[in-house]
Enzyme design. Structure first.
Site, PDB file in Angstrom:
ATOM      1  N   TYR A 146       0.950  -1.195  -0.066  1.00 29.23           N
ATOM      2  CA  TYR A 146       0.074   0.083   0.073  1.00 29.23           C
ATOM      3  C   TYR A 146       0.769   1.343   0.101  1.00 29.23           C
ATOM      4  CZ  TYR A 146      -3.760   3.339   1.431  1.00 29.23           C
ATOM      5  OH  TYR A 146      -4.475   4.411   1.421  1.00 29.23           O
ATOM      6  N   LYS A 150       1.329   4.011  -3.027  1.00 36.95           N
ATOM      7  CA  LYS A 150       1.012   5.627  -2.761  1.00 36.95           C
ATOM      8  C   LYS A 150       2.327   6.336  -2.944  1.00 36.95           C
ATOM      9  CE  LYS A 150      -3.193   5.447  -1.716  1.00 36.95           C
ATOM     10  NZ  LYS A 150      -4.414   6.158  -2.521  1.00 36.95           N
TER      11      LYS A 150
END
Length: 240
Positions: A146, A150
Site C-alpha cells: 500500500y 502510494k
C-alpha cells in the site's frame, strides 16, 4: 486558481465514504454536474449526479468513461484498495498486483486518458483540475505494498503536474493519515472525519494549492523526511 462553481466533476470510488462526501461537497460548492463512478454505480437523489460505471483497472472501462464524460473539468482520483495485511513479505502476489492496479496504475491511466479532455475544456472553464488522493503512507513505509503504490502515485502526481500545467490543468496531490471509513476500521489511531477531510481538500484546491497535507499525521511525516532515517523508523536502531 481553480474555480469549482459550474465545474463538471468525475469522482472515482464515489460509492465509498470519502467518495460520497466528495460528490455532496462539490454540489454544495456549485458544481454543475458530478459523474459518480464505481464498478457498480448506485442511484442518487440529485439530478446533477450522473452514475457511471468505471473499473479503473480495465482499459476498456476507462475509454468508455472518457467517451461518456467529454465535458469533465475536474477529475478526482479517489478509488483505492488496501491489502489484508501490511507486511510486504506476507502479502500475496494477487494482493500486490491488485494494489498496484487500483492505487497506482488506475489513477495514472485515468489521468492520461482524460488529459486531452481536461486540457480541451480548460480554456472555457477557467482551468481544469486533477485531484489525486495519495496518502501519508506514501512517505511512511509501514503499509507494505500500500505504501509502495502510494509512493509511486505521489511521484506520478508530481510528473503529471509538470506536464499538464502548460495546458491549463492544475494537479493537486492530497496526503492524509487515517480517515474514518471502512478502510480504516482496523485502526484505533486518531482518524479524520471524511466530511472534514473533503472540505479541507476542496478548500485547498480552491486556494490554488499544489499539495494538501490534510491532517497532523501527514504534516509530521513529511517534515520527518528531511531528518535521519532512524528518526522516522526507530525500529532500525533497535535492530542495529
Amino acid at each position: 486558481m481553480p474555480n469549482l462553481e459550474g465545474a463538471v466533476v468525475l469522482v472515482t470510488g464515489a460509492n465509498g465514504g470519502i467518495g460520497t462526501h466528495f460528490v455532496h461537497e462539490f454540489l454544495a460548492r456549485g458544481a454543475a454536474k458530478v459523474y459518480a463512478t464505481a464498478r457498480t454505480p448506485r442511484t442518487w437523489d440529485d439530478d446533477r449526479v450522473v452514475p457511471l460505471r468505471l473499473d479503473v483497472t480495465d482499459p476498456a472501462s476507462i475509454r468508455a468513461a472518457v467517451d461518456a464524460a467529454p465535458d469533465v473539468t475536474v477529475l478526482v482520483n479517489n478509488a483505492g484498495a488496501s491489502p489484508s495485511s501490511f507486511g510486504i513479505l506476507t502479502q500475496t502476489d494477487e494482493e500486490i498486483r491488485a494494489n498496484v492496479e487500483v492505487n497506482f496504475l488506475g489513477p495514472l491511466f485515468l489521468a492520461r486518458a482524460f488529459a486531452p479532455v481536461l486540457s480541451g475544456n480548460a480554456g472555457t472553464s477557467g482551468g481544469s483540475t486533477v485531484i489525486d488522493v495519495v496518502s501519508a503512507m506514501s512517505w511512511y513505509a509501514l503499509g507494505g505494498v500500500y505504501s509502495a503504490t502510494k509512493a509511486a502515485l505521489w511521484s506520478a502526481t508530481n510528473s503529471l503536474r509538470l506536464e499538464l500545467a502548460p495546458a491549463g490543468v492544475h494537479v493537486v496531490g492530497v496526503h492524509v493519515g487515517y480517515v474514518d471509513t471502512a478502510m480504516a476500521a482496523h485502526s484505533t489511531d486518531p482518524k479524520t472525519a471524511p466530511e472534514d477531510f473533503v472540505r479541507t481538500v476542496l478548500d485547498g484546491t480552491e486556494a490554488g494549492a499544489y499539495e494538501i497535507l490534510a491532517d497532523e499525521t501527514s504534516r509530521q511525516v513529511k517534515a520527518a523526511l528531511s531528518g535521519p532515517l532512524e528518526a522516522l523508523y526507530p525500529q532500525l536502531a533497535q535492530n542495529a
